[in-house]
Design an enzyme around this catalytic site. Structure first.
Site, PDB file in Angstrom:
ATOM      1  CB  SER A  62      32.469  46.786  46.850  1.00  0.00           C
ATOM      2  OG  SER A  62      31.869  46.113  47.943  1.00  0.00           O
ATOM      3  CB  ALA A 156      34.278  48.710  49.995  1.00  0.00           C
ATOM      4  CE  LYS A 157      33.639  39.231  50.367  1.00  0.00           C
ATOM      5  NZ  LYS A 157      33.977  39.064  51.782  1.00  0.00           N
ATOM      6  CB  ALA A 158      38.092  46.969  49.341  1.00  0.00           C
ATOM      7  CE1 TYR A 162      38.202  39.424  53.646  1.00  0.00           C
ATOM      8  CE2 TYR A 162      37.909  41.473  52.442  1.00  0.00           C
ATOM      9  CZ  TYR A 162      37.372  40.389  53.090  1.00  0.00           C
ATOM     10  OH  TYR A 162      36.004  40.257  53.199  1.00  0.00           O
TER      11      TYR A 162
END
Length: 288
Positions: A62, A156-158, A162
């Site tokens: 990420s 990506a866990k960005a 969110y």
């Protein structure tokens, strides 16, 4: 219950364990202004973090996708997580690892001269959706769409990905729901605000193609569990009108684990045998 900023315990920050209440950053931290942050959410069961190294590897990936070179190796991240669990005396916990651009010489959009920092915290956390594990969660349908991979690195866990999750979950909770289901930018069924989604029809499972959403580690684990049981899994684009024909539904995620869904908008689902079997199978796997 005390706020998350006012607790006893230790948090790992940039290589050092610090007192929980002292784990602070400057107000001009770049990530606070421009969402230059990536993170992982993990669960520790009986002293072991499920898929721990895979989470650490994804954190580094990420960071690469977000043009952030995280200055720690997988082994160093693993050691930091273990140090936090030990320092706080936790065997069953939720673990949050976050890497972000800190305060430095840059305070505009560009931040190449600012340090990339990392922190690890852990705390006890029960069922993400409360009693929904028994009766099935109730979901709203979000007005926002998951974005195109051409607009942001959706793999990506960005943190920035969110923002609409928070907005959609707030709107859902105001309607008495636990969460919200997104469509993607093309109109296909995508995911919930922090979990992937699965459906059952005629003994087969259907789940969205993760071509514009995060291909969750729990999602991948559950697909393997289904295939080991000889159940056909159809990974494909799902149109919203198909919701009417599905019999069962569940969500997957490190926090959500496997949570049955009883309702999405006006559509209802039974908490059926396959849903219960997979939830039980996952619970056994993470504690094995």
């Amino acid at each position: 219950m005390a706020g998350y900023d006012d607790r006893d315990g230790k948090i790992w920050m940039d290589g050092t364990l610090v007192d929980w209440r002292e784990a602070n950053v400057h107000i001009l931290t770049h990530a606070l202004h421009y969402a230059s942050s990536v993170f992982e959410g993990e669960r520790c069961y009986d002293g072991r973090i499920f898929l721990s190294r895979e989470h650490s590897e994804r954190l580094l990936k990420s960071g690469e996708l977000m043009d952030m070179q995280i200055p720690y190796s997988v082994d160093q991240i693993e050691a930091a997580k273990r140090a936090v669990l030990n320092a706080n005396g936790l065997d069953n916990a939720y673990v949050r690892v976050v890497a972000f651009r800190g305060a430095g010489e840059d305070m505009g959009v560009a931040s190449a001269r600012n340090p990339v920092r990392m922190a690890v915290a852990a705390w006890e956390w029960g069922n993400y959706y409360g009693d929904a594990k028994m009766k099935g969660a109730k979901l709203d349908i979000a007005k926002w769409k998951r974005p195109s991979p051409e607009t942001i690195p959706t793999a990506a866990k960005a943190a920035g990905l969110y923002m609409i999750c928070t907005m959609s979950k707030h709107a859902a909770e105001a309607k008495g729901c636990s969460d919200a289901l997104f469509m993607d930018y093309r109109g296909y069924v995508a995911e919930a605000t922090g979990a992937n989604v699965f459906f059952v029809k005629d003994g087969e499972v259907h789940t969205p193609d993760p071509d514009a959403i995060l291909n969750g580690l729990t999602r991948q684990t559950v697909i393997k569990l289904l295939e080991e049981r000889g159940i056909k899994v159809n990974v494909r684009h799902i149109m919203p009108e198909e919701l009417e024909g599905f019999e069962q539904c569940w969500l997957t995620g490190s926090a959500a684990e496997v949570t049955p869904v009883g309702q999405i908008g006006d559509y209802t689902f039974e908490v059926g045998q396959l849903t219960r079997d997979i939830a039980e199978g996952y619970e056994k796997l993470v504690r094995s």
